[in-house]
Design a protein around this motif. Structure first.
Motif, mmCIF file in Angstrom:
data_model
loop_
_atom_site.group_PDB
_atom_site.id
_atom_site.type_symbol
_atom_site.label_atom_id
_atom_site.label_comp_id
_atom_site.label_asym_id
_atom_site.label_seq_id
_atom_site.Cartn_x
_atom_site.Cartn_y
_atom_site.Cartn_z
ATOM 1 N N LEU A 76 -14.149 34.053 -12.120
ATOM 2 C CA LEU A 76 -15.255 34.810 -11.534
ATOM 3 C C LEU A 76 -15.435 36.176 -12.187
ATOM 4 C CD1 LEU A 76 -14.637 33.981 -7.775
ATOM 5 C CD2 LEU A 76 -16.323 32.955 -9.312
ATOM 6 N N HIS A 77 -14.406 36.685 -12.850
ATOM 7 C CA HIS A 77 -14.456 38.014 -13.460
ATOM 8 C C HIS A 77 -14.721 37.973 -14.963
ATOM 9 C CE1 HIS A 77 -13.109 39.507 -9.627
ATOM 10 N NE2 HIS A 77 -12.092 38.677 -9.671
ATOM 11 N N LEU A 78 -14.992 36.785 -15.495
ATOM 12 C CA LEU A 78 -15.266 36.654 -16.924
ATOM 13 C C LEU A 78 -16.716 37.011 -17.226
ATOM 14 C CD1 LEU A 78 -13.516 33.246 -17.688
ATOM 15 C CD2 LEU A 78 -12.671 35.531 -18.205
ATOM 16 N N SER A 79 -16.998 37.244 -18.486
ATOM 17 C CA SER A 79 -18.379 37.491 -18.904
ATOM 18 C C SER A 79 -19.163 36.180 -18.820
ATOM 19 C CB SER A 79 -18.402 38.022 -20.335
ATOM 20 O OG SER A 79 -17.979 37.010 -21.231
ATOM 21 N N LEU A 80 -20.467 36.295 -18.835
ATOM 22 C CA LEU A 80 -21.327 35.118 -18.756
ATOM 23 C C LEU A 80 -21.077 34.174 -19.934
ATOM 24 C CD1 LEU A 80 -23.640 33.681 -17.293
ATOM 25 C CD2 LEU A 80 -25.217 34.998 -18.701
ATOM 26 N N TYR A 81 -20.864 34.728 -21.105
ATOM 27 C CA TYR A 81 -20.585 33.909 -22.286
ATOM 28 C C TYR A 81 -19.306 33.094 -22.097
ATOM 29 C CZ TYR A 81 -19.349 32.572 -27.009
ATOM 30 O OH TYR A 81 -18.976 31.855 -28.111
ATOM 31 N N ASP A 82 -18.238 33.740 -21.627
ATOM 32 C CA ASP A 82 -16.964 33.043 -21.432
ATOM 33 C C ASP A 82 -17.069 31.995 -20.326
ATOM 34 O OD1 ASP A 82 -15.679 34.413 -23.456
ATOM 35 O OD2 ASP A 82 -14.921 35.976 -22.107
ATOM 36 N N LYS A 83 -17.800 32.304 -19.244
ATOM 37 C CA LYS A 83 -18.001 31.321 -18.178
ATOM 38 C C LYS A 83 -18.714 30.086 -18.702
ATOM 39 C CE LYS A 83 -18.338 34.475 -14.275
ATOM 40 N NZ LYS A 83 -19.238 35.044 -13.279
ATOM 41 N N THR A 84 -19.760 30.313 -19.482
ATOM 42 C CA THR A 84 -20.526 29.198 -20.031
ATOM 43 C C THR A 84 -19.687 28.392 -21.012
ATOM 44 O OG1 THR A 84 -22.514 30.545 -19.800
ATOM 45 C CG2 THR A 84 -22.684 28.594 -21.181
ATOM 46 N N ASP A 85 -18.885 29.073 -21.813
ATOM 47 C CA ASP A 85 -18.032 28.394 -22.789
ATOM 48 C C ASP A 85 -16.985 27.524 -22.088
ATOM 49 O OD1 ASP A 85 -17.024 27.799 -25.409
ATOM 50 O OD2 ASP A 85 -15.385 29.214 -25.003
ATOM 51 N N LEU A 86 -16.329 28.060 -21.067
ATOM 52 C CA LEU A 86 -15.339 27.268 -20.333
ATOM 53 C C LEU A 86 -15.986 26.091 -19.619
ATOM 54 C CD1 LEU A 86 -12.898 29.894 -18.805
ATOM 55 C CD2 LEU A 86 -12.380 28.126 -20.453
ATOM 56 N N ALA A 87 -17.157 26.309 -19.031
ATOM 57 C CA ALA A 87 -17.856 25.214 -18.347
ATOM 58 C C ALA A 87 -18.236 24.123 -19.350
ATOM 59 C CB ALA A 87 -19.085 25.748 -17.636
ATOM 60 N N ARG A 88 -18.647 24.518 -20.545
ATOM 61 C CA ARG A 88 -18.985 23.539 -21.578
ATOM 62 C C ARG A 88 -17.754 22.734 -21.976
ATOM 63 N NH1 ARG A 88 -18.046 23.544 -26.588
ATOM 64 N NH2 ARG A 88 -17.539 25.750 -26.673
ATOM 65 N N ARG A 89 -16.600 23.407 -22.113
ATOM 66 C CA ARG A 89 -15.353 22.691 -22.428
ATOM 67 C C ARG A 89 -14.995 21.681 -21.352
ATOM 68 N NH1 ARG A 89 -10.788 26.993 -24.289
ATOM 69 N NH2 ARG A 89 -12.018 28.180 -25.784
ATOM 70 N N LEU A 90 -15.278 22.028 -20.099
ATOM 71 C CA LEU A 90 -14.960 21.129 -18.990
ATOM 72 C C LEU A 90 -16.004 20.038 -18.809
ATOM 73 C CD1 LEU A 90 -13.757 23.727 -16.345
ATOM 74 C CD2 LEU A 90 -12.362 22.221 -17.733
ATOM 75 N N GLY A 91 -17.178 20.220 -19.400
ATOM 76 C CA GLY A 91 -18.219 19.210 -19.298
ATOM 77 C C GLY A 91 -19.031 19.288 -18.021
ATOM 78 N N VAL A 92 -19.046 20.451 -17.376
ATOM 79 C CA VAL A 92 -19.832 20.643 -16.147
ATOM 80 C C VAL A 92 -20.586 21.968 -16.251
ATOM 81 C CG1 VAL A 92 -18.257 19.330 -14.689
ATOM 82 C CG2 VAL A 92 -17.920 21.771 -14.936
ATOM 83 N N GLY A 93 -21.488 22.187 -15.322
ATOM 84 C CA GLY A 93 -22.174 23.475 -15.263
ATOM 85 C C GLY A 93 -21.284 24.520 -14.616
ATOM 86 N N ARG A 94 -21.554 25.778 -14.924
ATOM 87 C CA ARG A 94 -20.697 26.840 -14.361
ATOM 88 C C ARG A 94 -20.842 26.939 -12.853
ATOM 89 N NH1 ARG A 94 -24.820 30.055 -16.781
ATOM 90 N NH2 ARG A 94 -25.663 31.528 -15.286
ATOM 91 N N TYR A 95 -21.981 26.487 -12.311
ATOM 92 C CA TYR A 95 -22.154 26.542 -10.862
ATOM 93 C C TYR A 95 -21.269 25.528 -10.142
ATOM 94 C CZ TYR A 95 -25.972 29.684 -11.810
ATOM 95 O OH TYR A 95 -26.708 30.761 -12.232
ATOM 96 N N HIS A 96 -20.941 24.421 -10.796
ATOM 97 C CA HIS A 96 -20.002 23.467 -10.199
ATOM 98 C C HIS A 96 -18.617 24.104 -10.057
ATOM 99 C CE1 HIS A 96 -22.518 19.858 -10.275
ATOM 100 N NE2 HIS A 96 -23.026 20.352 -11.406
ATOM 101 N N ILE A 97 -18.217 24.846 -11.074
ATOM 102 C CA ILE A 97 -16.914 25.515 -11.028
ATOM 103 C C ILE A 97 -16.928 26.598 -9.950
ATOM 104 C CG2 ILE A 97 -15.273 26.916 -12.330
ATOM 105 C CD1 ILE A 97 -16.319 25.481 -14.861
ATOM 106 N N ILE A 98 -18.001 27.358 -9.879
ATOM 107 C CA ILE A 98 -18.104 28.409 -8.863
ATOM 108 C C ILE A 98 -18.097 27.805 -7.467
ATOM 109 C CG2 ILE A 98 -19.619 30.219 -7.959
ATOM 110 C CD1 ILE A 98 -20.357 30.839 -10.891
ATOM 111 N N ASP A 99 -18.760 26.654 -7.277
ATOM 112 C CA ASP A 99 -18.729 25.972 -5.981
ATOM 113 C C ASP A 99 -17.305 25.568 -5.607
ATOM 114 O OD1 ASP A 99 -21.428 26.226 -5.525
ATOM 115 O OD2 ASP A 99 -21.918 24.209 -6.274
ATOM 116 N N ASP A 100 -16.539 25.058 -6.576
ATOM 117 C CA ASP A 100 -15.150 24.687 -6.304
ATOM 118 C C ASP A 100 -14.311 25.911 -5.930
ATOM 119 O OD1 ASP A 100 -15.637 22.022 -6.777
ATOM 120 O OD2 ASP A 100 -14.976 22.101 -8.868
ATOM 121 N N LEU A 101 -14.557 27.024 -6.603
ATOM 122 C CA LEU A 101 -13.814 28.250 -6.293
ATOM 123 C C LEU A 101 -14.191 28.792 -4.913
ATOM 124 C CD1 LEU A 101 -13.911 29.993 -9.769
ATOM 125 C CD2 LEU A 101 -11.967 28.881 -8.673
#
Length: 111
Positions: A76-101
């Motif tokens: 949640l404290h990462l930059s938008l670029y890093d959030k998008t990059d991690l979400a891309r590695r996981l194969g989901v949108g960043r909002y799915h990860i935020i929902d899980d958190l």
């Protein structure tokens, strides 16, 4: 179902079940977040924060099945670029990860 535990240093924690889909997302996030975020005092996440039983147990792989909420919430404290990059590695949108958190936070809100 919740299991609350206390440690020898005076802290406490709890263990709660997650859905399989959320667990997989958060487990991979926990694995990848170490390469993106700087760690306190240069400690590696797996070495410094992993569960270590005081007595050897028969099935020692269970420590790998835990999600550390403090580690994954660093997302949640990462930059938008890093959030998008991690979400891309996981194969989901960043909002799915935020929902899980947010689901993790709702489960922990009682404590």
């Amino acid at each position: 179902m919740t299991t609350v535990f206390a440690s020898l240093d005076g802290s406490f924690g709890f263990v709660r079940p997650l859905t399989e889909k959320s667990y997989r997302r958060l487990h991979f996030l926990q694995t990848f977040i170490g390469s993106v975020t700087p760690q306190i005092a240069g400690l590696h996440i797996k070495g410094s924060r992993s569960a270590k039983p005081s007595q050897p147990i028969v099935n020692g792989r269970n420590a790998r099945n835990l999600i550390d909420g403090d580690v994954v919430e660093q997302y949640l404290h990462l930059s938008l670029y890093d959030k998008t990059d991690l979400a891309r590695r996981l194969g989901v949108g960043r909002y799915h990860i935020i929902d899980d958190l947010m689901q993790l936070r709702r489960m922990a809100f009682y404590y």
